[in-house]
Each structure stands twice: as C-alpha cells, then as structure tokens.
Design an enzyme around this catalytic site. Sequence first.
Site, short mmCIF file in Angstrom:
data_model
loop_
_atom_site.label_atom_id
_atom_site.label_comp_id
_atom_site.label_asym_id
_atom_site.label_seq_id
_atom_site.Cartn_x
_atom_site.Cartn_y
_atom_site.Cartn_z
N LYS A 82 18.38 2.62 -34.85
CA LYS A 82 18.15 2.14 -33.48
C LYS A 82 16.99 2.90 -32.88
O LYS A 82 16.90 4.13 -33.01
CB LYS A 82 19.43 2.43 -32.66
CG LYS A 82 19.33 2.12 -31.20
CD LYS A 82 19.88 0.74 -30.89
CE LYS A 82 19.54 0.23 -29.53
NZ LYS A 82 18.16 -0.30 -29.42
N LYS A 106 18.78 12.11 -31.11
CA LYS A 106 19.34 11.67 -29.82
C LYS A 106 20.71 11.05 -30.04
O LYS A 106 21.66 11.36 -29.33
CB LYS A 106 18.43 10.60 -29.18
CG LYS A 106 17.11 11.11 -28.68
CD LYS A 106 16.34 10.00 -27.95
CE LYS A 106 14.87 10.30 -27.94
NZ LYS A 106 14.06 9.43 -27.11
N LYS A 118 12.36 3.61 -35.41
CA LYS A 118 11.28 3.51 -34.44
C LYS A 118 10.22 2.57 -34.97
O LYS A 118 10.00 2.48 -36.17
CB LYS A 118 10.64 4.88 -34.20
CG LYS A 118 9.83 4.95 -32.91
CD LYS A 118 10.77 5.05 -31.72
CE LYS A 118 10.08 5.34 -30.44
NZ LYS A 118 11.02 5.93 -29.47
N THR A 202 16.60 5.75 -18.77
CA THR A 202 16.00 7.01 -19.24
C THR A 202 15.89 7.97 -18.06
O THR A 202 16.28 9.14 -18.15
CB THR A 202 14.61 6.75 -19.87
OG1 THR A 202 14.77 5.73 -20.86
CG2 THR A 202 14.05 8.00 -20.53
N ASN A 233 7.66 3.91 -16.96
CA ASN A 233 9.07 3.57 -16.72
C ASN A 233 9.88 4.81 -16.32
O ASN A 233 10.48 4.86 -15.25
CB ASN A 233 9.66 2.89 -17.97
CG ASN A 233 11.17 2.72 -17.87
OD1 ASN A 233 11.93 3.67 -18.04
ND2 ASN A 233 11.63 1.53 -17.56
N SER A 360 21.18 1.40 -24.04
CA SER A 360 20.92 0.39 -25.07
C SER A 360 22.17 0.17 -25.91
O SER A 360 22.51 -0.97 -26.28
CB SER A 360 19.80 0.85 -26.00
OG SER A 360 18.55 0.45 -25.50
N1 GLU Z 1 12.49 4.06 -26.72
C1 GLU Z 1 13.59 4.75 -26.13
C2 GLU Z 1 13.71 6.14 -26.70
O1 GLU Z 1 12.76 6.70 -27.20
C3 GLU Z 1 14.88 3.94 -26.18
C4 GLU Z 1 15.37 3.51 -27.51
C5 GLU Z 1 16.51 2.52 -27.45
O2 GLU Z 1 16.88 2.13 -26.38
O3 GLU Z 1 17.00 2.16 -28.53
O4 GLU Z 1 14.72 6.77 -26.62
#
Ligand code: GLU
Length: 426
Positions: A82, A106, A118, A202, A233, A360
Amino acid sequence: MVADNTPDSPNEQSDKMDVLKSTQTIVKIALEKLGYPEEVFELLKEPVRMMTVRIPVRMDDDSIKIFTGYRAQHNDAVGPTKGGVRFHPKVSEKEVKALSIWMSLKAGIVDLPYGGGKGGIVCDPREMSFRELEGLSRGYVRAISQIVGPTKDIPAPDVFTNPQIMAWMMDEYSRIDEFNNPGFITGKPIVLGGSHGRESATAKGVTICIDEAVKKKGIKVKGARVVIQGFGNAGSFLAKFLHDSGAKVVGISDAYGGLYDPDGLDIDYLLDRRDSFGTVTKLFNNTITNEELLELKCDILVPAAVENQITEKNANKINASIIVEAANGPTTLEATKILSDRDILLVPDVLASAGGVTVSYFEWVQNNQGFYWSEEEIEDKLHKVMTKGFNSVYHTAETRRVDMRLAAYMVGVRKMAEAARFRGWI
Ligand code: GLU
C-alpha cells in the site's frame, strides 16, 4: 580526538543525500538491535518487486510524449502492499524504492495489515493540462495493472496527485477488471467511495503527534510558534488546524520561498489564495528563502515539503524545541544525530505522516464491507491509532535509549520480520 574538518568528497555528499542508502542503514541497525539475523536485512533492504514502465501520452499539441513510471512493492509478508503515487520531475527509481520501505515502516508502526508500496511518474503536472494528466494517469494504471489490485497492491495520492487523479485511475482499473472496484485505490472523491477525513488525514495525524510531543516537552499548542515548510496537502491543512487551535503560525513556505510574520500569518487569507500545488508566495514581494525559514526561532518546526531539507549543514542552526516530519525523508541521518544530541524532540516521518495511510486503510475497509463511517467515527479511530503509534515509538526510544527515528524503525520493522518468519521465508 582531533575533529575531522575535511570537506566531504562529492561521493560522500551524495551518499548522505541518498535516501535509499540512509534508509537501509537504519533498517540494518534496527534489525540488529532487535536481534534478527543478517538474512532478514537481506530480504528487507530492497523491494521484493519493482516495475518500471514507459507510458505514451498524446499531448494537447498532438505530439506523443513518453513518460517513465515506477511501482515498488517493498514487502507483502503482512498483507497487500500500500502506498501513494507521486507525479514529480525528480522522481527516481531509488527514491521510489526508499519511499516503499517507509510505507512498510508506517504500516508497522500504526499496525495496519499491509506491507509498503510506492509509485511515481517522472513528469511536471504543473505544466500539464487536465486532459494530459488524465491520459497519463490512465496510461500508468494500464501499464501496472497486472501487479496491482485490492488484494495485491493499493495505490493512493502522494506529492502532486489528488482525488481526481485517483478517480481516473479507479475508473481505468475498473474497466480493465470489468467490474466496479473502488477498493483498488484510496484517496478517491467521496462520491466514488472515498472516506470522510482522507484529504486532511496526513495533517490530522501530524496534529495528533504534535499534541503528544508538546506534552513531553511541557509546551502548550495554544500560543506556540509554529513554522511549516510546504503548503501542499499536508502543510496547508496543518496550518489551518494549528491556527484554529490557537497556535501562532509564524512561517510557511512553498517551492519558491517563504513568508514570515512574528505576530502570526493570516492563514485563512493564504489558504484562500494558494493554488492547487500549494503556491502562494509568488503573490508577495517580501519573501524569505526556504533555508532561512528552517532556521526561524519557533517552538514547533514542521518540514512538510520534500526530502533532505535538514542536513548536517543547518541542523545546528535549527531554532525549535520540537520537529515533526510531515514530509517523507526531510532530515538526513547526520542531522538526526545532531538534533537528538541537542535534545530537540524529533517525531520522524514514518510515524508523523502515517495518518494518511491510516485513513486510506479505513477507506479500503469501508469499500470492502460496503458500509461507510461518519467523519467523527473516522477521527476517533485515527486518534486512537496515532496516539498508540506515537507512544509505542516514544516508549521504545526511552527504554532502549535510542533516538526517535531508530525507535520508529524498530517498531515498524518488527511486524514485517515476524510475518516473514511465520511464512517460512527467513
Ligand atoms: N502517500 C501517503 C504516504 O506517503 C499516503 C499513502 C496511502 O494513503 O496509502 O503516506
């Protein structure tokens, strides 16, 4: 001991800025501290899968332009991978790989049933039309469709991508899959199965970390002086939340410069004037540089822009008690050491920015169950998850006597290593 004042060679310099190398270095130390054997590091030091694609797009002038895109899947021992997709001219294979490792960390820290992934496309969306962006988004999904999906790898927004781009990507995937598949991607508009609270998630996660961090430092958010680097954002929602809770946002910046007012900036006015890429400073003459902004005297500094902003060159000049990393990778390893020696409380990116992927996850769960939660329910759940994540990292830092970044890596890597062991991979 004689201090070594020899300037770094260009190679040493670029190694320090190499986000993949520095990530691997801390993952290795974290695994050693946890007592895992070398092969666990060998497995986790690179993504298990990395796809490079070439995406042809018909541009508005009728020419065909070929874009390069990537999708990295770091580790799927815990569950599907994810993570977001960024559209940026500086996207590189190495950066996408490092970002996928950070996503695994994370997910481990906030205990989600995912591994990290990613994606990125080398492009400048600020110079592309709506139609060209749609072509690029759809082309990317066609190119990676075999390795992604709601039970394989679930994309989301990242730098310069937004709910509209997620909607095009979801539509393209649903067409390929021949049925409506909202759980393929998160960060969608609400009418397409997006979640309440995802756009500001975030920043919400960062404010929850700030609330916990100020308690540890005996500061109050009300009246605290805050500097935020980046007005995209995360940075813009964060400025709003902190301003509304009585903090004094004295500095903000975008890619072109920064604004400073010791009495506090008029955040509502700036939010009103920013464009969709977070640019606002172009409207003013009396701007400061991004370097100057980072050195402003404040209580809380939030780098919410890009990588490698706080380095060994400016770490000694940082004038804050708390740094909360809303961006991915804003501080180098050398700078982390300097800041922790100076007793500055640093809340690392893999913890501070985990609010986005957490909501998410809630979006994906809602899509899978077909039953949707209210904004209050989402906020409540996010609050619980982030507070728990913060405290487990803080506790590890205290009990194992390590800095917050290493503590976060230790917490983040453990679940993945255990899952890989149970599966019999290592
Ligand atoms: N791009 C965001 C991050 O770096 C969110 C990733 C997501 O929602 O899967 O954490």
